[in-house]
Design an enzyme around this catalytic site. Structure first.
Site, short mmCIF file in Angstrom:
data_model
loop_
_atom_site.label_atom_id
_atom_site.label_comp_id
_atom_site.label_asym_id
_atom_site.label_seq_id
_atom_site.Cartn_x
_atom_site.Cartn_y
_atom_site.Cartn_z
N THR A 79 0.87 -1.25 -0.07
CA THR A 79 -0.03 -0.08 -0.09
C THR A 79 0.72 1.12 0.07
O THR A 79 2.14 1.22 0.39
CB THR A 79 -0.84 -0.02 1.16
OG1 THR A 79 -1.33 1.39 1.58
CG2 THR A 79 -0.05 -0.46 2.51
N ASP A 80 0.13 2.37 -0.47
CA ASP A 80 1.17 3.63 -0.45
C ASP A 80 1.06 4.18 1.01
O ASP A 80 1.84 4.99 1.33
CB ASP A 80 0.35 4.91 -1.18
CG ASP A 80 -1.11 4.93 -0.98
OD1 ASP A 80 -1.93 4.45 -0.11
OD2 ASP A 80 -1.72 5.85 -1.46
N GLU A 81 0.18 3.66 1.94
CA GLU A 81 0.07 3.92 3.40
C GLU A 81 1.42 3.94 4.18
O GLU A 81 1.61 4.44 4.92
CB GLU A 81 -1.20 3.50 3.99
CG GLU A 81 -2.50 3.58 3.12
CD GLU A 81 -3.38 3.36 4.06
OE1 GLU A 81 -3.48 3.14 5.23
OE2 GLU A 81 -4.45 3.12 3.56
N LYS B 61 2.19 -3.30 7.30
CA LYS B 61 2.66 -3.58 6.06
C LYS B 61 4.21 -3.00 5.56
O LYS B 61 4.57 -3.71 4.64
CB LYS B 61 1.45 -2.66 5.03
CG LYS B 61 0.07 -3.11 4.99
CD LYS B 61 0.04 -4.45 4.41
CE LYS B 61 0.26 -4.54 2.81
NZ LYS B 61 -0.31 -6.05 2.49
N TYR C 176 -1.72 -0.45 10.88
CA TYR C 176 -1.98 -1.30 9.80
C TYR C 176 -0.61 -0.76 8.90
O TYR C 176 0.05 -1.59 8.15
CB TYR C 176 -3.14 -0.74 8.90
CG TYR C 176 -3.18 -0.99 7.57
CD1 TYR C 176 -3.05 -2.48 7.22
CD2 TYR C 176 -3.19 0.12 6.41
CE1 TYR C 176 -3.53 -2.69 5.60
CE2 TYR C 176 -3.14 -0.37 5.19
CZ TYR C 176 -3.27 -1.52 4.91
OH TYR C 176 -3.26 -1.84 3.42
P1 NAD Z 1 -9.41 -7.50 2.16
O1 NAD Z 1 -9.45 -7.40 3.88
O2 NAD Z 1 -10.81 -7.30 1.43
O3 NAD Z 1 -8.98 -9.14 1.92
C1 NAD Z 1 -7.94 -9.69 2.62
C2 NAD Z 1 -8.13 -11.25 2.62
O4 NAD Z 1 -6.96 -11.91 3.25
C3 NAD Z 1 -9.25 -11.52 3.11
O5 NAD Z 1 -9.83 -12.69 2.29
C4 NAD Z 1 -9.03 -12.51 4.42
O6 NAD Z 1 -9.72 -13.66 4.73
C5 NAD Z 1 -7.66 -13.03 3.92
N1 NAD Z 1 -6.79 -13.18 5.15
C6 NAD Z 1 -6.31 -12.47 6.24
N2 NAD Z 1 -5.42 -13.16 7.06
C7 NAD Z 1 -5.03 -14.05 6.45
C8 NAD Z 1 -4.09 -15.19 6.70
N3 NAD Z 1 -3.62 -14.92 7.76
N4 NAD Z 1 -3.89 -16.04 5.87
C9 NAD Z 1 -4.66 -16.23 4.87
N5 NAD Z 1 -5.61 -15.23 4.41
C10 NAD Z 1 -5.68 -14.41 5.29
O7 NAD Z 1 -8.26 -6.66 1.67
P2 NAD Z 1 -8.14 -6.11 0.23
O8 NAD Z 1 -8.36 -4.76 0.19
O9 NAD Z 1 -8.60 -7.10 -0.59
O10 NAD Z 1 -6.52 -5.87 0.05
C11 NAD Z 1 -5.72 -6.91 -0.33
C12 NAD Z 1 -4.12 -6.67 -0.47
O11 NAD Z 1 -3.92 -5.35 -0.97
C13 NAD Z 1 -3.82 -6.58 1.25
O12 NAD Z 1 -2.21 -6.64 1.29
C14 NAD Z 1 -3.83 -4.74 1.26
O13 NAD Z 1 -2.78 -4.45 2.27
C15 NAD Z 1 -3.38 -4.29 -0.05
N6 NAD Z 1 -3.86 -3.17 -0.46
C16 NAD Z 1 -5.19 -2.68 -0.15
C17 NAD Z 1 -5.83 -1.46 -0.80
C18 NAD Z 1 -7.14 -1.06 -0.69
O14 NAD Z 1 -7.67 0.00 -1.02
N7 NAD Z 1 -8.02 -2.19 -0.30
C19 NAD Z 1 -4.79 -0.60 -1.37
C20 NAD Z 1 -3.51 -1.11 -1.43
C21 NAD Z 1 -2.97 -2.42 -0.94
P1 TYD Z 2 -10.71 3.84 4.40
O1 TYD Z 2 -11.53 3.36 3.38
O2 TYD Z 2 -10.78 2.96 5.80
O3 TYD Z 2 -9.35 3.51 3.59
P2 TYD Z 2 -7.95 4.00 4.25
O4 TYD Z 2 -7.98 4.60 5.77
O5 TYD Z 2 -6.95 2.76 4.37
O6 TYD Z 2 -7.28 5.22 3.19
O7 TYD Z 2 -10.80 5.46 4.42
C1 TYD Z 2 -10.67 6.24 3.51
C2 TYD Z 2 -10.80 7.51 4.01
O8 TYD Z 2 -12.19 8.05 4.41
C3 TYD Z 2 -9.97 7.99 5.26
O9 TYD Z 2 -9.42 9.22 5.12
C4 TYD Z 2 -10.85 7.76 6.22
C5 TYD Z 2 -12.29 8.14 5.69
N1 TYD Z 2 -13.49 7.53 6.50
C6 TYD Z 2 -14.29 8.28 6.92
O10 TYD Z 2 -14.28 9.59 6.75
N2 TYD Z 2 -15.52 7.63 7.21
C7 TYD Z 2 -15.76 6.41 7.36
O11 TYD Z 2 -16.72 5.89 7.74
C8 TYD Z 2 -14.57 5.73 6.81
C9 TYD Z 2 -14.66 4.02 7.03
C10 TYD Z 2 -13.41 6.30 6.41
#
Ligand code: NAD
Ligand code: TYD
Length: 356
Positions: free
Chosen positions: A134-136, A164, A160
């Site tokens: 992630t960019d975070e 990561k 989080y």
């Molecule tokens: P998500 O929470 O929707 O899915 C995560 C999945 O991992 C779930 O299906 C969960 O059951 C599984 N999981 C959790 N712990 C596990 C373990 N110990 N062993 C096996 N499986 C396990 O998350 P997502 O949004 O699909 O994100 C996927 C990846 O992409 C993550 O690594 C996250 O850090 C990264 N990412 C997400 C975003 C975003 O905006 N969602 C952006 C950049 C990177």
């Molecule tokens: P989120 O979807 O939790 O992603 P991340 O924290 O990983 O960027 O949140 C996106 C942005 O929205 C973040 O600045 C927090 C804000 N947010 C709200 O304002 N209200 C909400 O209920 C949630 C879940 C997030």
């Protein structure tokens, strides 16, 4: 054959669906099926022989070792993680366990498998471990700061992002120390179908439709850089095929938006596509609530490296992607009900008892 961890999560499931729409190469999905893992997202693959699903933990060395030995994947793509910042604030332990310790065990299993390919020449040379991050990890930008490039210092601020960041460092170390052929992608905020309704965009859609308040943290002027999930999946496929070993690629769509603007956009789309029965506007449901502790103000990705070196470009603009997303949630109310219901959890425990 590829092994995809976290394959029942939001991005993992989209990745598997897209992969099998474009390739005939079998996918083994490994997922612990935590609250965030939803097999219904993969329901269309139920009878597809190219998809093998296994419930399990990336930290279970015995299981992962056995899967690698049995299926001999040419690549492992690691999506598995605890992914929600708010949950990491209230309970960081699972994040440390899965994102750091779990990734470490996964790396060890993969290293043993890859090292054991000695003598297999091309197969060993072509193996890839792609870590999805992630960019975070880069921390927070102030207004006017340049977007995050791959050389930006890591300054994670939430449990989080810290977990990561640690996993990214382990992946890097396994390349430098053991020569493991790794690739890392750091992507901006994703949105699209099958995202658990705890993240900003699906939460706002689901709450709006349920007549509930739309909780905006603080002043709602925090900025995120949004990418449609299918574009993230295409970037991962591109990095997997063309990325240079040991390199990091930042993935983003040059779509910086303030949270409040996102919520207004969702409300306007719902006003158009599913007007409220009382003829009022959805934006009237917006409620400003206490800010998230340690809330990062701004993220922005400089995606020039992946664009220039690998030729990747996103297909969607924010306007096209958010419309598709709102429409998907309108068309898939059953998916939302299931993922939030206790009966789905019971079904998981009954059908996938044991590992996980
Ligand atoms: P998500 O929470 O929707 O899915 C995560 C999945 O991992 C779930 O299906 C969960 O059951 C599984 N999981 C959790 N712990 C596990 C373990 N110990 N062993 C096996 N499986 C396990 O998350 P997502 O949004 O699909 O994100 C996927 C990846 O992409 C993550 O690594 C996250 O850090 C990264 N990412 C997400 C975003 C975003 O905006 N969602 C952006 C950049 C990177
Ligand atoms: P989120 O979807 O939790 O992603 P991340 O924290 O990983 O960027 O949140 C996106 C942005 O929205 C973040 O600045 C927090 C804000 N947010 C709200 O304002 N209200 C909400 O209920 C949630 C879940 C997030």
């Amino acid at each position: 054959m590829i092994l995809v961890t976290g394959s029942a999560g939001f991005i993992g499931a989209n990745f598997v669906l897209d992969w099998l729409a474009q390739h005939d190469e079998t996918v083994v999905g490994l997922d612990k099926l935590t609250y965030a893992g939803n097999l219904e997202s993969l329901a269309s693959l139920k009878d597809d022989p190219r998809h093998i699903f296994v419930r399990g933990d990336i930290g279970d060395a015995e299981l992962v070792g056995q899967l690698l030995k049995q299926h001999r994947p040419r690549a492992v793509i690691n999506f598995a993680a605890e992914s929600h910042v708010d949950r990491s604030i209230h309970g960081p332990e699972d994040f440390i366990q899965t994102n750091i310790v779990g990734t470490f065990h996964l790396l060890e299993s993969v290293r043993a498998y890859w090292s054991g390919m000695t003598g297999e020449g091309v197969i060993q040379d072509n193996f890839r471990f792609l870590h999805v991050s992630t960019d975070e990890v880069y921390g927070s930008l102030a207004k006017g700061d340049p977007a995050f490039s791959e050389t930006r210092r890591y300054e994670p601020n939430s449990p989080y992002s810290a977990s990561k960041a640690a996993s990214d460092h382990l992946v890097r170390a396994y390349h430098h120390t053991y020569g493991l052929p790794v690739l890392t992608t750091n992507c901006s905020n994703n949105y699209g179908p099958c995202q658990f309704p705890e993240k900003l965009i699906p939460l706002m859609i689901v709450n709006a439709l349920a007549g509930k308040p739309l909780p905006v943290y603080g002043d709602g002027q925090q900025i995120r850089d949004w990418l449609y999930v299918k574009d993230h999946c295409s970037a991962i496929r591109c990095v997997l095929e063309k990325g240079h070993l040991g390199e990091v690629y930042n993935i983003g769509g040059w779509n910086e938006k303030a949270n409040l603007d996102i919520v207004h956009t969702i409300c306007a789309l719902l006003d158009e596509l599913r007007p409220r029965a009382d003829d009022k506007f959805y934006r009237e449901q917006i409620a400003f609530v206490a800010d998230r502790p340690g809330h990062d103000r701004r993220y922005a990705i400089d995606a020039r490296k992946v664009e220039r070196e690998l030729g990747w470009k996103p297909a969607e603009t924010f306007e096209t992607g958010i419309r598709k997303t709102v429409q998907w949630y309108l068309d898939n109310q059953g998916w939302v009900d299931n993922v939030q219901s206790g009966s789905y959890r019971q079904w998981v425990e009954k059908n996938y008892a044991g590992r996980g």
